[in-house]
Design an enzyme around this catalytic site. Structure first.
Site, PDB file in Angstrom:
ATOM      1  N   SER A 168       2.613   2.426  -2.367  1.00  0.00           N
ATOM      2  CA  SER A 168       3.840   2.308  -3.159  1.00  0.00           C
ATOM      3  C   SER A 168       3.715   2.995  -4.527  1.00  0.00           C
ATOM      4  O   SER A 168       4.689   3.030  -5.282  1.00  0.00           O
ATOM      5  CB  SER A 168       4.223   0.833  -3.336  1.00  0.00           C
ATOM      6  OG  SER A 168       3.243   0.147  -4.097  1.00  0.00           O
ATOM      7  N   GLY A 169       2.532   3.503  -4.840  1.00  0.00           N
ATOM      8  CA  GLY A 169       2.381   4.229  -6.109  1.00  0.00           C
ATOM      9  C   GLY A 169       1.848   3.371  -7.249  1.00  0.00           C
ATOM     10  O   GLY A 169       2.009   3.733  -8.415  1.00  0.00           O
ATOM     11  N   GLN A 228      -5.962  -7.636  -6.570  1.00  0.00           N
ATOM     12  CA  GLN A 228      -5.926  -8.678  -5.518  1.00  0.00           C
ATOM     13  C   GLN A 228      -7.318  -9.068  -5.043  1.00  0.00           C
ATOM     14  O   GLN A 228      -7.504 -10.149  -4.498  1.00  0.00           O
ATOM     15  CB  GLN A 228      -5.075  -8.206  -4.318  1.00  0.00           C
ATOM     16  CG  GLN A 228      -5.705  -7.137  -3.433  1.00  0.00           C
ATOM     17  CD  GLN A 228      -5.562  -5.707  -3.967  1.00  0.00           C
ATOM     18  OE1 GLN A 228      -4.931  -5.490  -4.997  1.00  0.00           O
ATOM     19  NE2 GLN A 228      -6.120  -4.735  -3.269  1.00  0.00           N
ATOM     20  N   ASP A 271      -7.413  -1.976 -11.646  1.00  0.00           N
ATOM     21  CA  ASP A 271      -6.791  -1.636 -10.358  1.00  0.00           C
ATOM     22  C   ASP A 271      -7.303  -2.576  -9.264  1.00  0.00           C
ATOM     23  O   ASP A 271      -8.347  -3.209  -9.423  1.00  0.00           O
ATOM     24  CB  ASP A 271      -7.093  -0.175  -9.982  1.00  0.00           C
ATOM     25  CG  ASP A 271      -6.088   0.373  -8.959  1.00  0.00           C
ATOM     26  OD1 ASP A 271      -5.065  -0.286  -8.701  1.00  0.00           O
ATOM     27  OD2 ASP A 271      -6.326   1.488  -8.429  1.00  0.00           O
ATOM     28  N   GLU A 272      -6.568  -2.653  -8.167  1.00  0.00           N
ATOM     29  CA  GLU A 272      -6.940  -3.484  -7.004  1.00  0.00           C
ATOM     30  C   GLU A 272      -7.209  -4.931  -7.418  1.00  0.00           C
ATOM     31  O   GLU A 272      -8.178  -5.558  -6.974  1.00  0.00           O
ATOM     32  CB  GLU A 272      -8.169  -2.886  -6.285  1.00  0.00           C
ATOM     33  CG  GLU A 272      -8.006  -1.441  -5.846  1.00  0.00           C
ATOM     34  CD  GLU A 272      -7.046  -1.256  -4.657  1.00  0.00           C
ATOM     35  OE1 GLU A 272      -6.553  -2.254  -4.094  1.00  0.00           O
ATOM     36  OE2 GLU A 272      -6.790  -0.084  -4.301  1.00  0.00           O
ATOM     37  N   CYS A 330      11.350   3.348   9.602  1.00  0.00           N
ATOM     38  CA  CYS A 330      12.804   3.550   9.467  1.00  0.00           C
ATOM     39  C   CYS A 330      13.237   4.208   8.162  1.00  0.00           C
ATOM     40  O   CYS A 330      14.415   4.528   8.010  1.00  0.00           O
ATOM     41  CB  CYS A 330      13.520   2.214   9.634  1.00  0.00           C
ATOM     42  SG  CYS A 330      13.388   1.161   8.172  1.00  0.00           S
ATOM     43  N   CYS A 375       8.975  -1.869   5.955  1.00  0.00           N
ATOM     44  CA  CYS A 375       9.987  -2.769   5.386  1.00  0.00           C
ATOM     45  C   CYS A 375       9.924  -4.116   6.111  1.00  0.00           C
ATOM     46  O   CYS A 375       9.181  -4.280   7.083  1.00  0.00           O
ATOM     47  CB  CYS A 375      11.381  -2.147   5.512  1.00  0.00           C
ATOM     48  SG  CYS A 375      12.002  -2.167   7.206  1.00  0.00           S
ATOM     49  N   MET A 379       0.852  -1.186   0.000  1.00  0.00           N
ATOM     50  CA  MET A 379       0.000   0.000   0.000  1.00  0.00           C
ATOM     51  C   MET A 379       0.892   1.240   0.000  1.00  0.00           C
ATOM     52  O   MET A 379       1.984   1.224   0.569  1.00  0.00           O
ATOM     53  CB  MET A 379      -0.906   0.006   1.233  1.00  0.00           C
ATOM     54  CG  MET A 379      -2.014  -1.027   1.119  1.00  0.00           C
ATOM     55  SD  MET A 379      -3.210  -0.909   2.435  1.00  0.00           S
ATOM     56  CE  MET A 379      -4.015   0.649   2.063  1.00  0.00           C
TER      57      MET A 379
HETATM   58  P1  ADP Z   1      -0.984   2.517  -4.060  1.00  0.00           P
HETATM   59  O1  ADP Z   1      -1.970   2.414  -5.203  1.00  0.00           O
HETATM   60  O2  ADP Z   1       0.245   1.666  -4.274  1.00  0.00           O
HETATM   61  O3  ADP Z   1      -1.590   2.282  -2.716  1.00  0.00           O
HETATM   62  P2  ADP Z   1      -1.025   5.335  -4.710  1.00  0.00           P
HETATM   63  O4  ADP Z   1      -0.569   5.415  -6.140  1.00  0.00           O
HETATM   64  O5  ADP Z   1      -2.482   5.439  -4.455  1.00  0.00           O
HETATM   65  O6  ADP Z   1      -0.403   4.007  -4.042  1.00  0.00           O
HETATM   66  O7  ADP Z   1      -0.353   6.485  -3.841  1.00  0.00           O
HETATM   67  C1  ADP Z   1       1.035   6.744  -3.851  1.00  0.00           C
HETATM   68  C2  ADP Z   1       1.231   8.047  -3.066  1.00  0.00           C
HETATM   69  O8  ADP Z   1       1.001   7.791  -1.684  1.00  0.00           O
HETATM   70  C3  ADP Z   1       2.617   8.619  -3.091  1.00  0.00           C
HETATM   71  O9  ADP Z   1       2.872   9.379  -4.248  1.00  0.00           O
HETATM   72  C4  ADP Z   1       2.602   9.514  -1.853  1.00  0.00           C
HETATM   73  O10 ADP Z   1       2.018  10.756  -2.160  1.00  0.00           O
HETATM   74  C5  ADP Z   1       1.628   8.811  -0.922  1.00  0.00           C
HETATM   75  N1  ADP Z   1       2.242   8.143   0.254  1.00  0.00           N
HETATM   76  C6  ADP Z   1       1.650   8.078   1.485  1.00  0.00           C
HETATM   77  N2  ADP Z   1       2.393   7.359   2.339  1.00  0.00           N
HETATM   78  C7  ADP Z   1       3.491   6.959   1.668  1.00  0.00           C
HETATM   79  C8  ADP Z   1       4.643   6.145   2.000  1.00  0.00           C
HETATM   80  N3  ADP Z   1       4.811   5.627   3.230  1.00  0.00           N
HETATM   81  N4  ADP Z   1       5.560   5.910   1.053  1.00  0.00           N
HETATM   82  C9  ADP Z   1       5.395   6.437  -0.187  1.00  0.00           C
HETATM   83  N5  ADP Z   1       4.343   7.194  -0.570  1.00  0.00           N
HETATM   84  C10 ADP Z   1       3.388   7.459   0.339  1.00  0.00           C
HETATM   85 MG    MG Z   2      -3.929   1.775  -5.284  1.00  0.00          MG
HETATM   86 ZN    ZN Z   3      11.538  -0.178   8.308  1.00  0.00          ZN
END
Ligand code: ADP
Ligand code: MG
Ligand code: ZN
Length: 199
Positions: free
Chosen positions: A20-21, A92, A89-90, A149, A178, A18
């Protein structure tokens, strides 16, 4: 991807924890297809109702219209003959037949871009994702930032009690972590960083 295949369909998977973009990356790839004046269709499972039912929305509020589905099979019925690229999307949250549906689309000559969590909150492979990752031509594993961390994070820490694999939630329910900082047990809202006003 520098060289896209020609005269064939293929499958791309964007996976990771989650935050991770994954959704940002999916939207970015799909928007580039639109700039090229190619027709797309975007789908997500009905299970994911966090923000908008008819939009794919990232945590950074990038959005794209989509069609929510009860099952992956519906994609085959809803497919428009004009469509060249399908985004999902989603992933899983779909059933075990997702990989078959996506394979059928790619076999018909479509480019299919799938985004989804590869691991559940316990760090175990999530639903149809392992098979999807295996049959895909191209796989991108994204990383968030570990909220404890600062290392690259590939797991999602659950912050609320409850053992069900599916618990739809956001920053109040999950944190990117991590390997060293992740626990398969839920860790109810104890992080000092969260307490310090993390959004
Ligand atoms: P996913 O679909 O993988 O859950 P999203 O694309 O919706 O991720 O969102 C990514 C965005 O989340 C990043 O660009 C950043 O703005 C935000 N974000 C919030 N918490 C974190 C984190 N711990 N690490 C990286 N990005 C984060
Ligand atoms: Mg997402
Ligand atoms: Zn860590």
């Amino acid at each position: 991807m520098h060289h896209m295949p020609t005269n064939t369909g293929w499958i791309e998977v964007i996976c990771g924890s989650m935050f991770s973009g994954k959704t940002e990356e999916l939207i970015s790839r799909l928007k580039r297809v639109l700039y090229a004046h190619r027709a797309i269709q975007v789908f997500k499972p009905l299970t994911d109702n966090r923000y908008a039912t008819c939009e794919v929305v990232s945590h950074s509020d990038h959005r794209l219209a989509c069609r929510p589905l009860a099952s992956a099979r519906e994609i085959l019925d809803l497919l428009d003959p004009e469509t060249e690229v399908v985004g999902i999307d989603e992933c899983q949250f779909f059933g075990a037949d997702l990989a078959d549906v996506v394979q059928a689309l790619a076999d018909q000559g479509l480019r299919v871009i799938c985004a989804g969590l590869d691991l559940d909150y316990k760090g175990e492979p999530f639903g149809p994702m392992p098979r999807l990752l295996a049959v895909a031509e191209f796989v991108t594993k994204k990383h968030a930032v570990c909220m404890i961390c600062g290392n690259p994070a590939h797991r999602s820490q659950r912050l609320v009690a409850g053992g069900a694999q599916v618990l739809i939630g956001e920053r109040e329910s999950y944190q990117a972590r991590c390997r060293g900082c992740h626990s398969a047990e839920a860790e109810p809202l104890a992080s000092p960083k969260l307490a310090a006003g993390e959004k």
